[in-house]
Write a protein that holds these residues in place. Structure first.
Motif, PDB file in Angstrom:
ATOM      1  N   PHE A   1       0.829  -1.200   0.000  1.00 37.42           N
ATOM      2  CA  PHE A   1       0.000   0.000   0.000  1.00 37.42           C
ATOM      3  C   PHE A   1       0.873   1.263   0.000  1.00 37.42           C
ATOM      4  O   PHE A   1       0.629   2.214  -0.741  1.00 37.42           O
ATOM      5  CB  PHE A   1      -0.938   0.011   1.212  1.00 37.42           C
ATOM      6  N   HIS A   2       1.932   1.243   0.837  1.00 34.76           N
ATOM      7  CA  HIS A   2       2.807   2.423   0.918  1.00 34.76           C
ATOM      8  C   HIS A   2       3.553   2.651  -0.398  1.00 34.76           C
ATOM      9  O   HIS A   2       3.735   3.791  -0.834  1.00 34.76           O
ATOM     10  CB  HIS A   2       3.780   2.282   2.083  1.00 34.76           C
ATOM     11  N   ILE A   3       3.988   1.556  -1.023  1.00 37.59           N
ATOM     12  CA  ILE A   3       4.682   1.706  -2.313  1.00 37.59           C
ATOM     13  C   ILE A   3       3.714   2.255  -3.363  1.00 37.59           C
ATOM     14  O   ILE A   3       4.044   3.183  -4.115  1.00 37.59           O
ATOM     15  CB  ILE A   3       5.274   0.349  -2.775  1.00 37.59           C
ATOM     16  N   ASP A   4       2.499   1.703  -3.401  1.00 43.73           N
ATOM     17  CA  ASP A   4       1.522   2.175  -4.394  1.00 43.73           C
ATOM     18  C   ASP A   4       1.184   3.643  -4.162  1.00 43.73           C
ATOM     19  O   ASP A   4       1.049   4.424  -5.101  1.00 43.73           O
ATOM     20  CB  ASP A   4       0.245   1.319  -4.327  1.00 43.73           C
ATOM     21  N   ARG A   5       1.051   4.010  -2.893  1.00 47.61           N
ATOM     22  CA  ARG A   5       0.732   5.397  -2.582  1.00 47.61           C
ATOM     23  C   ARG A   5       1.867   6.322  -3.044  1.00 47.61           C
ATOM     24  O   ARG A   5       1.628   7.377  -3.634  1.00 47.61           O
ATOM     25  CB  ARG A   5       0.512   5.564  -1.078  1.00 47.61           C
ATOM     26  N   ALA A   6       3.109   5.885  -2.806  1.00 44.14           N
ATOM     27  CA  ALA A   6       4.252   6.700  -3.242  1.00 44.14           C
ATOM     28  C   ALA A   6       4.281   6.804  -4.763  1.00 44.14           C
ATOM     29  O   ALA A   6       4.559   7.882  -5.322  1.00 44.14           O
ATOM     30  CB  ALA A   6       5.555   6.093  -2.717  1.00 44.14           C
ATOM     31  N   LEU A   7       3.974   5.695  -5.451  1.00 46.03           N
ATOM     32  CA  LEU A   7       3.943   5.716  -6.928  1.00 46.03           C
ATOM     33  C   LEU A   7       2.909   6.724  -7.422  1.00 46.03           C
ATOM     34  O   LEU A   7       3.180   7.520  -8.327  1.00 46.03           O
ATOM     35  CB  LEU A   7       3.588   4.325  -7.473  1.00 46.03           C
ATOM     36  N   VAL A   8       1.726   6.679  -6.818  1.00 46.57           N
ATOM     37  CA  VAL A   8       0.650   7.586  -7.237  1.00 46.57           C
ATOM     38  C   VAL A   8       1.047   9.035  -6.987  1.00 46.57           C
ATOM     39  O   VAL A   8       0.876   9.906  -7.848  1.00 46.57           O
ATOM     40  CB  VAL A   8      -0.671   7.233  -6.511  1.00 46.57           C
ATOM     41  N   GLU A   9       1.618   9.296  -5.793  1.00 45.52           N
ATOM     42  CA  GLU A   9       2.026  10.671  -5.478  1.00 45.52           C
ATOM     43  C   GLU A   9       3.100  11.159  -6.446  1.00 45.52           C
ATOM     44  O   GLU A   9       3.093  12.306  -6.875  1.00 45.52           O
ATOM     45  CB  GLU A   9       2.531  10.763  -4.035  1.00 45.52           C
ATOM     46  N   LEU A  10       4.036  10.266  -6.797  1.00 50.25           N
ATOM     47  CA  LEU A  10       5.092  10.654  -7.732  1.00 50.25           C
ATOM     48  C   LEU A  10       4.522  10.933  -9.122  1.00 50.25           C
ATOM     49  O   LEU A  10       4.955  11.869  -9.805  1.00 50.25           O
ATOM     50  CB  LEU A  10       6.166   9.567  -7.801  1.00 50.25           C
ATOM     51  N   LEU A  11       3.548  10.135  -9.535  1.00 48.55           N
ATOM     52  CA  LEU A  11       2.927  10.374 -10.848  1.00 48.55           C
ATOM     53  C   LEU A  11       2.192  11.718 -10.855  1.00 48.55           C
ATOM     54  O   LEU A  11       2.266  12.477 -11.822  1.00 48.55           O
ATOM     55  CB  LEU A  11       1.952   9.243 -11.192  1.00 48.55           C
ATOM     56  N   GLN A  12       1.502  12.013  -9.746  1.00 47.88           N
ATOM     57  CA  GLN A  12       0.814  13.304  -9.660  1.00 47.88           C
ATOM     58  C   GLN A  12       1.822  14.452  -9.689  1.00 47.88           C
ATOM     59  O   GLN A  12       1.590  15.482 -10.316  1.00 47.88           O
ATOM     60  CB  GLN A  12      -0.025  13.399  -8.377  1.00 47.88           C
ATOM     61  N   GLU A  13       2.947  14.256  -9.008  1.00 49.62           N
ATOM     62  CA  GLU A  13       3.970  15.292  -8.985  1.00 49.62           C
ATOM     63  C   GLU A  13       4.552  15.499 -10.378  1.00 49.62           C
ATOM     64  O   GLU A  13       4.823  16.620 -10.793  1.00 49.62           O
ATOM     65  CB  GLU A  13       5.065  14.885  -7.987  1.00 49.62           C
ATOM     66  N   ARG A  14       4.727  14.402 -11.114  1.00 52.76           N
ATOM     67  CA  ARG A  14       5.237  14.517 -12.490  1.00 52.76           C
ATOM     68  C   ARG A  14       4.259  15.327 -13.343  1.00 52.76           C
ATOM     69  O   ARG A  14       4.662  16.186 -14.127  1.00 52.76           O
ATOM     70  CB  ARG A  14       5.429  13.114 -13.090  1.00 52.76           C
ATOM     71  N   ALA A  15       2.971  15.048 -13.173  1.00 55.36           N
ATOM     72  CA  ALA A  15       1.958  15.772 -13.948  1.00 55.36           C
ATOM     73  C   ALA A  15       1.950  17.255 -13.574  1.00 55.36           C
ATOM     74  O   ALA A  15       1.822  18.123 -14.441  1.00 55.36           O
ATOM     75  CB  ALA A  15       0.588  15.149 -13.714  1.00 55.36           C
ATOM     76  N   ARG A  16       2.101  17.547 -12.273  1.00 55.20           N
ATOM     77  CA  ARG A  16       2.121  18.951 -11.835  1.00 55.20           C
ATOM     78  C   ARG A  16       3.322  19.693 -12.437  1.00 55.20           C
ATOM     79  O   ARG A  16       3.213  20.816 -12.890  1.00 55.20           O
ATOM     80  CB  ARG A  16       2.189  19.034 -10.309  1.00 55.20           C
ATOM     81  N   LEU A  17       4.461  19.005 -12.448  1.00 49.54           N
ATOM     82  CA  LEU A  17       5.678  19.627 -12.989  1.00 49.54           C
ATOM     83  C   LEU A  17       5.494  19.975 -14.468  1.00 49.54           C
ATOM     84  O   LEU A  17       6.006  20.977 -14.962  1.00 49.54           O
ATOM     85  CB  LEU A  17       6.861  18.669 -12.808  1.00 49.54           C
ATOM     86  N   LEU A  18       4.734  19.150 -15.179  1.00 49.27           N
ATOM     87  CA  LEU A  18       4.559  19.347 -16.620  1.00 49.27           C
ATOM     88  C   LEU A  18       3.423  20.310 -16.962  1.00 49.27           C
ATOM     89  O   LEU A  18       3.222  20.624 -18.140  1.00 49.27           O
ATOM     90  CB  LEU A  18       4.290  17.994 -17.290  1.00 49.27           C
ATOM     91  N   ALA A  19       2.704  20.738 -15.953  1.00 50.56           N
ATOM     92  CA  ALA A  19       1.482  21.518 -16.214  1.00 50.56           C
ATOM     93  C   ALA A  19       1.727  22.744 -17.088  1.00 50.56           C
ATOM     94  O   ALA A  19       0.896  23.097 -17.914  1.00 50.56           O
ATOM     95  CB  ALA A  19       0.842  21.937 -14.891  1.00 50.56           C
TER      96      ALA A  19
END
Lengths: 72, 346
Positions: free
Chosen positions: A10-28
């Motif tokens: 669960f913690h790994i999946d949560r970190a993956l999701v947060e990192l993907l969201q952060e990648r999307a924010r960076l590209l906004a």
């Protein structure tokens, strides 16, 4: 599966999701046609040798690129 | 003692409790908290009076913080407090990077451009320098503040600079410095703390070289009691028996501070390490352990830096720190603050 493994997953999946969201924010604010938006798949695949299937990983990276561009 | 009321308690009910305490000579200060009324009784409350207050049905709980500091106590606020430094909100669940040269010098503008490009959020630069030796460079003073502010405006970043003397408040206000930094050596300069608390700007309060957490929070209390609305704590290493590094970065206290105070915390790994190569891993560790921000020194040409050249980073190293902070923030359930927009040219 024991509780510890489930928690770790669960913690790994949560970190993956947060990192993907952060990648999307960076590209906004970066134009869609900027080639730098794409994951450097070749570099990334060359540097990893874990058990995750390489072909699927490549697909994941393509999906990440699509998702960060807001595409379905 | 901190008195926490039930959500929805009327101002009149709160006022009645305050008046009861003040009739016994106990001074009270209301929390800016909006979710529920909270106030601090700053003087000792006699046990019989405390029992009376606790029996009030509108009072949800009373808390006696470990130290005698009250306004800095975690229980004085419902949520962590936020310091707004020129639009960059420290303590709002996002991680910010403060970067710039230790001392403002002739390369200030170039440094600001690199700080902006490197992804940082707040520009730092020392104009008044507290130096161990009276023969070391003491800073450009008022002219340094002007150079710093000009550079910040050009790249669209708010600025922070150290104030050493209450007599310097004027130049800091005149140049609209977005955040006043109190250095480690001045952490317990209470005259200075009282003077800058009234300026109306956030304050970055560095931990003293040999200050305990209690002493540090008492200093924060001076600022809060004086009316300062944006106090940010800055861990910058403490003096220990270890001589391999300049100071010992005390990351142990970060999760502790989360428990005992609502104030945001920034880590300055550069002054702790004193060695540039240690700063990137220490920055990573700081974000991992919960820091709201990292403060580092960046100089376009460290060989020309007027102070602390050994711990000055290059632009590429700043980029690395920002990238790692972004990753560490995400995996700890936070995010990197968005960089302020560059203002349109007039």
């Amino acid at each position: 599966m024991d509780t510890s493994s489930r928690n770790q997953l669960f913690h790994i999946d949560r970190a993956l999701v947060e990192l993907l969201q952060e990648r999307a924010r960076l590209l906004a604010d970066i134009p869609m046609d900027d080639p730098g938006r794409q994951p450097r798949s070749e570099d990334l695949l060359r540097r990893t040798d874990g058990p995750f299937d390489a072909e699927i990983l490549e697909e994941v990276l393509k999906s990440v690129s699509r998702g960060c561009g807001g595409q379905k | 003692m901190i008195i926490r009321f039930q959500p929805g308690t009327t101002a009149a009910d709160v006022q009645a409790v305050r008046e009861r305490l003040e009739s016994e000579g106990v001074r009270t200060i209301l929390s800016p908290e909006s979710a529920r009324p909270i106030f601090a009784a700053v003087d000792k409350v006699p046990p019989t009076l405390q029992a009376e207050i606790e029996s009030n049905e509108r009072v949800e709980s009373t808390v006696t913080p470990k130290g005698a500091w009250r306004l800095a106590a975690r229980s004085f606020r419902e949520a962590p407090s936020v310091a707004d430094i020129g639009g960059v909100r420290l303590g709002a669940g996002e991680v910010s990077i403060i970067a710039g040269p230790c001392s403002v010098d002739h390369l200030m503008e170039e440094a600001a451009i690199q700080v902006r490009r490197g992804g940082a959020h707040i520009l730092r630069g020392g104009a008044y320098k507290p130096r161990t030796s009276p023969y070391s460079f003491q800073g450009f003073g008022k002219e340094g503040l002007r150079k710093l502010k000009d550079a910040g405006e050009k790249v669209g970043l708010p600025v922070v600079s150290e104030i050493m003397d209450a007599a310097h408040v004027g130049p800091f206000v005149e140049h609209d410095i977005d955040c006043l930094q109190v250095g480690a050596r001045n952490m317990q300069n209470f005259t200075l703390l009282k003077a800058i608390a009234q300026v109306g700007k956030p304050v970055l309060l560095k931990r003293g070289l040999a200050a305990t957490v209690d002493e540090w929070l008492y200093s924060a209390e001076y600022l809060l009691a004086g009316g300062c609305q944006g106090v940010v704590l800055c861990e910058r290493g403490i003096r220990t028996f270890e001589t391999a590094t300049r100071n010992t970065l005390d990351l142990t206290i970060l999760p502790l501070l989360r428990e005992i105070t609502h104030l945001p915390v920034v880590v300055d790994p550069a002054h702790a390490a004193g060695i540039a190569s240690l700063i990137t891993p220490l920055s990573r560790a700081s974000v991992a352990v919960g820091a709201d921000g990292i403060a580092v020194e960046v100089h376009p040409d460290p060989s020309q830096a007027r102070s602390d050249a050994d711990q000055a980073l290059l632009e590429g190293e700043l980029v690395q720190i920002v990238a790692e902070a972004r990753v560490m923030a995400a995996v700890t359930g936070r995010r990197l603050h968005a960089q302020p927009r560059i203002p349109d040219k007039a």
